[in-house]
Design an enzyme around this catalytic site. Sequence first.
Site, PDB file in Angstrom:
ATOM      1  N   THR A  99       0.872  -1.170   0.000  1.00 51.48           N
ATOM      2  CA  THR A  99       0.000   0.000   0.000  1.00 51.48           C
ATOM      3  C   THR A  99       0.913   1.225   0.000  1.00 51.48           C
ATOM      4  O   THR A  99       2.127   1.091   0.162  1.00 51.48           O
ATOM      5  CB  THR A  99      -0.899   0.041   1.250  1.00 51.48           C
ATOM      6  OG1 THR A  99      -0.080   0.287   2.418  1.00 51.48           O
ATOM      7  CG2 THR A  99      -1.661  -1.259   1.449  1.00 51.48           C
ATOM      8  N   ALA A 137       3.129  -1.160   4.673  1.00 56.16           N
ATOM      9  CA  ALA A 137       2.391   0.013   5.136  1.00 56.16           C
ATOM     10  C   ALA A 137       3.425   1.110   5.388  1.00 56.16           C
ATOM     11  O   ALA A 137       4.440   0.872   6.039  1.00 56.16           O
ATOM     12  CB  ALA A 137       1.617  -0.315   6.411  1.00 56.16           C
ATOM     13  N   VAL A 154       7.309  -2.459   7.034  1.00 60.40           N
ATOM     14  CA  VAL A 154       7.212  -0.999   7.111  1.00 60.40           C
ATOM     15  C   VAL A 154       7.904  -0.386   5.897  1.00 60.40           C
ATOM     16  O   VAL A 154       9.056  -0.683   5.602  1.00 60.40           O
ATOM     17  CB  VAL A 154       7.827  -0.469   8.422  1.00 60.40           C
ATOM     18  CG1 VAL A 154       7.891   1.061   8.407  1.00 60.40           C
ATOM     19  CG2 VAL A 154       7.012  -0.960   9.617  1.00 60.40           C
ATOM     20  N   LYS A 155       7.122   0.439   5.209  1.00 60.42           N
ATOM     21  CA  LYS A 155       7.643   1.075   3.990  1.00 60.42           C
ATOM     22  C   LYS A 155       8.190   2.447   4.370  1.00 60.42           C
ATOM     23  O   LYS A 155       7.490   3.257   5.004  1.00 60.42           O
ATOM     24  CB  LYS A 155       6.488   1.215   3.007  1.00 60.42           C
ATOM     25  CG  LYS A 155       6.864   1.230   1.558  1.00 60.42           C
ATOM     26  CD  LYS A 155       5.558   1.302   0.766  1.00 60.42           C
ATOM     27  CE  LYS A 155       5.745   1.066  -0.681  1.00 60.42           C
ATOM     28  NZ  LYS A 155       4.492   1.332  -1.412  1.00 60.42           N
ATOM     29  N   VAL A 156       9.423   2.686   3.969  1.00 61.83           N
ATOM     30  CA  VAL A 156      10.115   3.925   4.343  1.00 61.83           C
ATOM     31  C   VAL A 156      10.593   4.609   3.069  1.00 61.83           C
ATOM     32  O   VAL A 156      11.288   3.984   2.262  1.00 61.83           O
ATOM     33  CB  VAL A 156      11.318   3.604   5.252  1.00 61.83           C
ATOM     34  CG1 VAL A 156      12.108   4.860   5.574  1.00 61.83           C
ATOM     35  CG2 VAL A 156      10.858   2.913   6.535  1.00 61.83           C
TER      36      VAL A 156
END
Length: 230
Positions: free
Chosen positions: A27, A56, A82-84
């Site tokens: 996402t 996310a 975790v998308k960074v």
Amino acid sequence: MKLFIDTGSVAEVEEIAAWGVLSGATTNPSLLAKAEGDPGENIRRICELVRGPTSAEVVADEADGMIAEGRALAELHEHIVVKVPFSQAGLAATRALSSEGIPINMTLVFSANQALLSAEAGATYISCFMGRLDDISVDSTAVVREIVETLRPGGYTAQVLAASMRHPEHVVTAAKLGCEVATVPAKVLRQMLDHPLTTSGIEKFTADWQSRPEFAEWLRGLTEARAPVA
Ligand code: E4P
């Protein structure tokens, strides 16, 4: 190459997960902003449907904020990645969160140098956006090839994730280049189904079979005679 679905829509994940081809999902804030309902509930539901890594994304621009948001997002579901976004702060947050065992998808990576830095910081996935490169007349194939070729000799475990897939040919290119993952919108996944010879072939098989009604009866009997699978 694994296929993830790139969406914020639970309905799209429900539809495509039923095909049995999805290994995960991604996402982003833009995709989630388009979806109805609570973002946390939507992300959890997507995790349950794909039963695999689901990205996310943090939205803070300082490392401390990214780390705090990343820890909170990771608690939503065991499948959360975790998308960074790539930046100096993003690298620092990636180092901190990955050291805690939280998998990171470093996003908005557009060069081999950015990919190397992401891998060194501990990212599990490195997302290169092919469509957005093509949008500015940069050859996305050349960039993804360089990223893959740059990471392989170093033995990095980081997986190259081809993103911003605008058409089925992007997906094939990503697979040929050796990307471990492509994240694909539902529209493009549906386009991947289509071939006129498949459609006409099925129509011909059906018509030929129907020309022999006794054969249809035989197959129905064969099917019904089987004990139901528990
Ligand atoms: C990747 O994870 C992103 O969500 C996505 O692929 C971006 O695609 P776009 O360039 O079509 O917005």
